[in-house]
Design a protein around this motif. Structure first.
Motif, short mmCIF file in Angstrom:
data_model
loop_
_atom_site.label_atom_id
_atom_site.label_comp_id
_atom_site.label_asym_id
_atom_site.label_seq_id
_atom_site.Cartn_x
_atom_site.Cartn_y
_atom_site.Cartn_z
N GLN A 108 -32.20 -28.67 26.73
CA GLN A 108 -30.91 -29.02 27.14
C GLN A 108 -30.42 -29.89 26.41
OE1 GLN A 108 -30.96 -29.47 31.89
NE2 GLN A 108 -33.00 -30.32 31.24
N GLY A 167 -26.31 -31.28 24.66
CA GLY A 167 -24.68 -31.06 24.62
C GLY A 167 -24.03 -31.33 23.34
N HIS A 220 -29.88 -24.58 27.75
CA HIS A 220 -28.62 -25.03 28.56
C HIS A 220 -27.75 -26.07 27.97
CE1 HIS A 220 -30.62 -23.79 32.41
NE2 HIS A 220 -31.84 -23.68 31.52
N CYS A 221 -26.56 -25.72 27.75
CA CYS A 221 -25.53 -26.39 26.80
C CYS A 221 -24.58 -27.16 27.84
CB CYS A 221 -24.98 -25.27 25.82
SG CYS A 221 -23.57 -26.14 24.85
N ARG A 222 -24.12 -28.35 27.71
CA ARG A 222 -23.19 -28.98 28.14
C ARG A 222 -22.25 -29.32 27.14
NH1 ARG A 222 -24.64 -31.46 33.26
NH2 ARG A 222 -22.44 -32.37 33.19
N SER A 223 -20.78 -28.81 27.33
CA SER A 223 -19.90 -29.45 26.57
C SER A 223 -19.04 -30.61 26.81
CB SER A 223 -18.83 -28.23 26.59
OG SER A 223 -17.90 -28.57 25.61
N LEU A 227 -20.87 -37.28 27.15
CA LEU A 227 -22.34 -36.75 26.91
C LEU A 227 -23.43 -37.59 26.80
CD1 LEU A 227 -21.72 -34.07 23.99
CD2 LEU A 227 -22.25 -33.79 26.42
N LEU A 265 -25.29 -38.57 29.88
CA LEU A 265 -26.21 -37.72 30.31
C LEU A 265 -27.43 -37.78 29.44
CD1 LEU A 265 -23.90 -34.69 30.72
CD2 LEU A 265 -24.96 -36.01 32.65
N GLN A 274 -30.86 -36.18 31.07
CA GLN A 274 -30.55 -34.92 31.53
C GLN A 274 -30.21 -34.02 30.09
OE1 GLN A 274 -27.51 -34.65 34.54
NE2 GLN A 274 -27.68 -36.88 34.73
N LEU A 275 -30.39 -34.78 29.17
CA LEU A 275 -30.05 -33.93 27.74
C LEU A 275 -31.39 -34.11 26.78
CD1 LEU A 275 -26.27 -34.20 27.12
CD2 LEU A 275 -27.30 -32.32 27.95
#
Length: 305
Positions: A94, A96, A123-126, A132, A135, A140-141
């Motif tokens: 995971q 970001g 799993h990618c978060r922008s 970021l 997280l 979470q990342l």
């Protein structure tokens, strides 16, 4: 406190009732109720408000929630690490990433990563640094790739610089002020800013202040460089953009660089991870591929410029 109790707490938080959580996780309702009661007894506090339509975390539960999420994320990482060290190619990474970094780096880096880890879920978060980092700190990342400010390090985090390139004033092609050579000529220009004040994408504020020009005229704050560049390409706004993005980005045919002689700062994209937590083998491989692609991009962009 047992780990299964933490999992059950999160399941009830997510599904809103013991009945729904038990059904979703394949448990019996009495077993999950007993698990939650034991957890609350261990902590010495009730974690939920119970009402006719279900359950929701109370103030104690809300404070416990990030700790529970952290425990679950770290347990998953520990299992992935051991499995990958046994030679298995499964697990989850995971991360970001900011939009500009994703456009510039992600595709080839992930393509090479897939050659070694074809079955690992990504799993990618922008987002940008300010969105970021919470997280990342909460577990979470695994890591984040985004613009950073090297002059303000966080003692909980470690940063690998990936790309460092000069910022330039960018405008649409054939802008009326495309031949301006000094910042004072841009006093009446409206700027678009990539991020909140104090972040790397908003350095036009510091640039104007250091030049003795007061505050710049800004009418748009965006969540990243791609949005900012698109606004500039289709209006009379200007923005500070990294040379790498202009040289290799999607909008390079629509943007001009204004030949400003005033000193402008550099833009640094870094890979950030928690100081105390090593990456899983798969996450380390993906991070290394991003670093490799950044080095390759820097070489190509220098040749273009």
């Amino acid at each position: 406190m047992k780990l299964q109790q933490v999992f059950d707490f999160l399941a009830v938080t997510q599904h809103g009732s013991v009945h729904a959580a038990a059904r979703a996780t394949g448990q019996t309702q009495p077993a999950m109720t007993k698990s939650l009661r034991r957890l609350e007894r261990t902590l010495g506090l009730p974690l939920f408000d119970r009402h006719a339509k279900g359950m929701r975390p109370n103030d104690y539960g809300k404070r416990f929630l990030p700790h529970a999420q952290y425990l679950v994320h770290e347990t998953k990482r520990a299992r992935d690490t051991m499995a990958q060290m046994r030679g298995e190619r499964l697990g989850t990474v995971q991360y970001g990433i900011s939009a500009a970094a994703s456009v510039l780096l992600a595709s080839p880096a992930i393509q090479r990563f897939r050659q070694r880890y074809p079955d690992v879920e990504l799993h990618c978060r922008s987002g940008l640094y300010h969105s970021l980092m919470p997280l990342l700190r909460d577990g979470q990342l695994d890591f984040a790739i985004c613009p950073v400010n090297p002059e303000e390090p966080d003692p909980q985090l470690t940063t690998r610089p990936l790309l460092t390139c000069p910022l330039v004033v960018a405008a649409r092609r054939n802008h009326p002020l495309r031949h301006a050579q000094a910042l004072h000529e841009l006093r009446e220009v409206v700027f678009a800013v990539a991020g909140p004040p104090g972040q790397p994408g908003a350095s036009i504020y510091d640039v104007f202040s250091q030049a003795g020009l007061g505050a710049p005229r800004v009418d748009m704050h965006t969540d990243g460089l791609i949005d900012t560049a698109a606004l500039v390409a289709n209006s009379d706004r200007m923005a500070l953009l990294p040379t790498t993005l202009i040289a290799t980005g999607l909008l390079r045919e629509q943007l001009d660089t204004i030949p400003i002689a005033d000193p402008l700062p550099n833009y640094v994209i870094g890979l950030v991870q928690r100081m105390s937590q090593p990456l899983t083998p798969a996450a380390e491989e993906l991070a290394n591929q991003f670093e490799h692609e950044a080095a390759s991009l820097h070489t190509r962009s220098v040749q273009v410029l």
